[in-house]
Design a protein around this motif. Structure first.
Motif, short mmCIF file in Angstrom:
data_model
loop_
_atom_site.label_atom_id
_atom_site.label_comp_id
_atom_site.label_asym_id
_atom_site.label_seq_id
_atom_site.Cartn_x
_atom_site.Cartn_y
_atom_site.Cartn_z
N GLY A 10 26.97 -10.26 -11.15
CA GLY A 10 26.67 -9.22 -12.12
C GLY A 10 25.56 -9.59 -13.06
N GLU A 11 24.84 -10.65 -12.79
CA GLU A 11 23.81 -11.11 -13.73
C GLU A 11 22.51 -10.33 -13.59
N ASP A 12 22.24 -9.70 -12.39
CA ASP A 12 20.96 -9.05 -12.16
C ASP A 12 21.00 -7.61 -12.65
N THR A 13 20.35 -7.35 -13.78
CA THR A 13 20.21 -5.99 -14.30
C THR A 13 18.74 -5.63 -14.45
N THR A 14 17.86 -6.48 -13.90
CA THR A 14 16.42 -6.27 -14.05
C THR A 14 15.85 -5.69 -12.76
N PRO A 15 15.16 -4.56 -12.84
CA PRO A 15 14.58 -3.97 -11.62
C PRO A 15 13.42 -4.82 -11.09
N PRO A 16 13.04 -4.60 -9.86
CA PRO A 16 11.93 -5.37 -9.28
C PRO A 16 10.61 -5.05 -9.96
N ALA A 17 9.65 -5.96 -9.80
CA ALA A 17 8.26 -5.70 -10.18
C ALA A 17 7.53 -5.21 -8.95
N THR A 29 -7.66 -0.63 -0.95
CA THR A 29 -8.81 -1.34 -0.39
C THR A 29 -9.52 -0.46 0.63
N GLY A 30 -10.75 -0.81 0.95
CA GLY A 30 -11.54 -0.09 1.94
C GLY A 30 -13.00 -0.09 1.52
N GLU A 31 -13.85 0.40 2.40
CA GLU A 31 -15.28 0.50 2.11
C GLU A 31 -15.51 1.59 1.07
N GLN A 32 -16.30 1.27 0.04
CA GLN A 32 -16.55 2.22 -1.04
C GLN A 32 -18.04 2.54 -1.15
N ASP A 33 -18.32 3.79 -1.59
CA ASP A 33 -19.70 4.16 -1.84
C ASP A 33 -20.07 3.84 -3.28
N ALA A 34 -21.27 4.26 -3.69
CA ALA A 34 -21.75 3.93 -5.03
C ALA A 34 -20.89 4.55 -6.12
N ASP A 35 -20.17 5.64 -5.82
CA ASP A 35 -19.33 6.31 -6.81
C ASP A 35 -17.90 5.80 -6.79
N GLY A 36 -17.62 4.79 -5.98
CA GLY A 36 -16.27 4.24 -5.91
C GLY A 36 -15.35 4.98 -4.96
N ASN A 37 -15.86 6.00 -4.26
CA ASN A 37 -15.05 6.71 -3.29
C ASN A 37 -14.87 5.85 -2.05
N TYR A 38 -13.74 6.00 -1.36
CA TYR A 38 -13.47 5.24 -0.15
C TYR A 38 -14.04 6.00 1.04
N VAL A 39 -14.83 5.31 1.84
CA VAL A 39 -15.57 5.93 2.93
C VAL A 39 -14.73 5.91 4.20
N GLY A 40 -14.38 7.09 4.69
CA GLY A 40 -13.63 7.19 5.94
C GLY A 40 -12.14 7.04 5.78
N SER A 41 -11.68 6.03 5.04
CA SER A 41 -10.25 5.81 4.87
C SER A 41 -10.02 4.86 3.70
N ALA A 42 -8.82 4.92 3.16
CA ALA A 42 -8.38 3.98 2.12
C ALA A 42 -7.04 3.41 2.56
N THR A 43 -6.84 2.11 2.30
CA THR A 43 -5.60 1.43 2.67
C THR A 43 -4.86 1.02 1.40
N VAL A 44 -3.60 1.46 1.28
CA VAL A 44 -2.79 1.16 0.11
C VAL A 44 -1.75 0.12 0.50
N THR A 45 -1.78 -1.04 -0.17
CA THR A 45 -0.83 -2.12 0.08
C THR A 45 0.09 -2.25 -1.12
N VAL A 46 1.40 -2.14 -0.87
CA VAL A 46 2.40 -2.20 -1.94
C VAL A 46 3.08 -3.56 -1.89
N THR A 47 3.24 -4.19 -3.06
CA THR A 47 3.88 -5.50 -3.17
C THR A 47 5.00 -5.43 -4.19
N ALA A 48 6.18 -5.95 -3.83
CA ALA A 48 7.33 -5.94 -4.74
C ALA A 48 7.98 -7.31 -4.75
#
Length: 725
Positions: A262-269, A275-294
């Motif tokens: 019963g000691e764990d009452t803290t949610p995960p972080a 990530t992906g190739e970006q243009d000069a405006d910061g847009n992702y070209v063709g696709s963007a990849t989202v990596t989630v870490t917990a």
């Protein structure tokens, strides 16, 4: 889990003829239009009966329209067994824009039948007028079908197949449950328990699996059930097959206690990175990849979830790739084994089309069919299809073709079609930005006037002994002629090996008995009978068995340590007094063996050169090597250096090597005979002093110094005498 639709890789199946099944055999209303059939030769009554008995048990029909979100017609149910699939996509089915559609059966998504590989491409302008058929065998269960054309991903559906006859399955499915997780000494599950249900049905197949937790509502089971509420739990479960039979309800009971006392009452972080190739405006070209870490330092991470643009949360198992152009937001959260859930995070981003949005235009692709034609426009004996593609944007990346419903194949050379009959070639091109052209189509007919195979013969030549054996080697020459369509290919097989294209005379040098088989094929596809020549090769008593001699010489300007300055030149020389040198090869440092054709210039560094030679009899010399070092010239104080190979005093050649001294200067530069000297003796004294310093520096030997000094004494350099020669 986010998963882009993936096209099935099976080749499209096309059957020219169709035997229509009785209307009662089809779960969908039959089309009132007559179905196109290929012309067939008259058959005897018994043959017709055999064909009718072999016909598919049912016919299922799909149609394409101008809609990119759904098929016009699509069946939802069928019975197991052999089935004729009809896919029609033309004006009569509502396709007035000549759009290409496919009918593809899913062979990868879990939960569906994967035993039918079907990928039919139909276009109103193709060789079949957009009407295609295939014969498959369906088994009980559910099939998922969809369209693979880009932008048509909403065209999808399910086909439920019951057992043969539909009502013969009266046996319910079997269903079991397994509860897993970390347990304490009393068998309680610590933090959470995971219940996994498994169902099977040998009849019509499993339709649904359901569960009920702690007296709640019955819920469709789609993935393992995670229970993390502390306390006692009861899970009921059942399964239903396609025929409607429901299993007995199963039950399993278990207890969940708090993780870590019963000691764990803290949610995960939890965090996310885009990530992906970006243009000069910061847009992702063709696709963007989202990596989630917990991470969770208490009971540990139990579940990570994500959703794209408020479309619903899904379990996160791998990085999420977003390819649709536009503004997006990916939300994410995590839950630990104690049931603590994190706040929901979000990352916004924008995806633009590949190439920064500049190239959105697919390539232009065309086909040209050439060859001799008869009065009806048919191609005589063969037709040659040449494809051309252009792209003014990112450029053409690939061109593909499909012949008569076969697999898509990379186009790299004109395609020769010599099989007699009607043919259809589909073709398409893709540019570097990923834009794919509309599929083009070209239809033509090949008729065969040449039914005579080529004539082919072979001759064996070479030096022979008294018994007719060939000394050292034999050379086989193959000749083929065809007065009809002309010779297309000539092949040979040596001693039962693979057939190989014949392009030039074949030399056989291995000692022993040999059999040389050969054949020819004309442009019309007629193949000659195989011919053979048998002969024996023996060792030539006068054969050259001595390998060549080979040597290497390294040259260039050297410093006092005998290092070569800036570059060194490697010259290889080989000699063979018998059959002559065939080739010389070298390998520099760790490089590959390379044919030697001219002196090799080598730059700064420590080097080892390996070298060898081969004579015309095939003898190879031993591999020899030599090492040397090339250093970079430092502070070139003599930009107009005297770089002659030996030292000259006036017009006299002393034959002493004109070595590098230091800072880019040579021995001749140090002697400086072109400078002005008041008297001849002044010049001689200068030479003595300079050469003594060079001996002390190790550039010259004492004997070499004496030679130079004597030459200086004999010269007339100094005073008013010009010394330059």
């Amino acid at each position: 889990m986010f998963r882009p639709l993936v096209a099935a890789t099976a080749a499209a199946l096309t059957v020219l003829g169709l035997v229509a099944a009785p209307a009662s055999a089809s779960p969908e209303p039959a089309s009132p239009r007559p179905i196109k059939t290929a012309p067939a030769a008259p058959t005897a009554p018994d043959e017709a009966a055999q064909e009718e008995s072999a016909a598919a048990a049912q016919t299922l029909r799909w149609t394409g329209t101008d809609d990119i979100n759904s098929y016009g017609e699509a069946p939802t149910t069928a019975v197991a067994g052999e089935t004729t699939i009809v896919f029609e996509n033309n004006e009569s089915t509502g396709n007035t824009t000549y759009m290409t559609h496919t009918l593809t059966f899913d062979t990868s998504t879990p939960g569906y039948n994967h035993d039918v590989s079907l990928n039919i491409t139909a276009n109103p302008l193709d060789g079949n007028g957009g009407l295609h058929e295939a014969t498959v065998t369906l088994t009980p269960g559910t099939y998922r079908y969809y369209c693979t054309v880009q932008g048509h991903s909403q065209m999808a559906g399910e086909l439920v197949v019951t057992g043969d006859g539909g009502g013969e399955d009266t046996t319910p499915p079997t269903v079991t449950a397994e509860v897993t997780g970390s347990q304490d000494a009393d068998g309680n599950y610590v933090g959470s328990a995971t219940a996994t249900l498994t169902a099977a049905d040998d009849g019509s197949g499993v339709d649904t699996v359901e569960y009920q937790l702690d007296g709640g509502a019955w819920t469709a089971y789609t993935e393992p059930v995670v229970v993390n509420a502390v306390g006692d739990h009861t899970l009921l479960y059942r399964a239903t097959d396609v025929a409607g039979n429901v299993s007995e309800e199963g039950t399993t009971s278990f207890s969940v206690v708090e993780g870590g006392g019963g000691e764990d009452t803290t949610p995960p972080a939890v965090s996310a990175e885009v990530t992906g190739e970006q243009d000069a405006d910061g847009n992702y070209v063709g696709s963007a990849t989202v990596t989630v870490t917990a991470t969770d330092e208490g009971s540990g991470v139990e579940l990570v979830e994500y959703e794209i643009d408020d479309t619903g949360f899904h379990p996160y198992t791998e990085p999420v790739v977003v390819t649709d152009p536009g503004d997006h937001a990916v939300q994410f959260r995590a839950t630990d084994a104690a049931g603590n859930e994190s706040e929901t995070g979000s990352v916004p981003f924008r995806v633009v089309e590949g190439g920064g949005g500049e190239d959105t235009t697919p390539p232009a692709v065309s086909a040209e069919v050439t060859g001799e034609q008869d009065a009806d426009g048919n191609y005589v004996n063969s037709a040659v299809v040449t494809l051309s593609a252009t792209d003014d944007g990112s450029g053409v990346a690939s061109v593909e073709y499909q012949l008569d419903g076969g697999e898509w194949t990379a186009y790299d050379a004109p395609l020769t079609v010599n099989a007699e009959g009607a043919h259809t070639v589909l073709y398409r091109a893709t540019d570097v930005a990923g834009n794919v052209s509309e599929e083009g189509t070209s239809s033509f007919t090949v008729v065969r006037t040449d039914s005579t195979a080529p004539t082919v013969s072979a001759t064996v030549v070479g030096e022979q002994d008294a018994d007719g054996n060939y000394l050292g080697s034999a050379v086989v020459t193959v000749t083929a002629e065809d007065e009809g369509s002309g010779v297309d290919t000539v092949e040979y097989s040596l001693d039962g090996g693979e057939w190989t294209a014949y392009t030039e005379a074949v030399q056989v040098s291995g000692a022993g008995a040999h059999t040389f088989a050969y054949r020819a094929t004309d442009v019309a596809g007629n193949v000659s009978e195989e011919g053979t020549e048998s002969f024996t090769v023996v060792d030539d008593p006068n054969q050259d068995t001595v390998p060549p001699s080979v040597s290497a010489q390294v040259s260039g300007n050297q410093d006092a340590d005998w290092n070569y300055v800036d570059t060194a030149t490697v010259t290889l020389t080989a000699l063979d007094v018998d059959s002559g040198v065939a080739s010389v090869e070298y390998k520099l440092d760790d490089g590959a063996w390379t044919e030697y054709t001219e002196p090799l210039s080598v730059g700064v560094g420590e080097h080892t050169v390996w070298y060898r030679a081969t004579d015309n009899a095939g003898n190879v010399s031993a591999e020899l090597s030599g090492s040397f070092t090339v250093v970079e010239a430092v502070n070139d104080e003599c930009p107009n250096s005297d770089t002659r190979a030996t030292v000259f005093i006036g017009a006299e050649n002393t034959y002493v090597a004109n070595r590098q001294t230091a800072n880019g200067c040579t021995v001749a530069d140090a002697i400086a005979q072109d400078d002005w000297y008041r008297t001849h003796n002044a010049f001689v004294r200068h030479v003595k002093r300079t050469t003594r310093e060079l001996v002390e520096a190790g550039v010259l030997t004492p004997r070499e110094r004496d030679i130079i000094v004597r030459a200086a004494a004999r010269s007339d350099i100094g005073g008013n005498t010009a010394s330059r020669v």
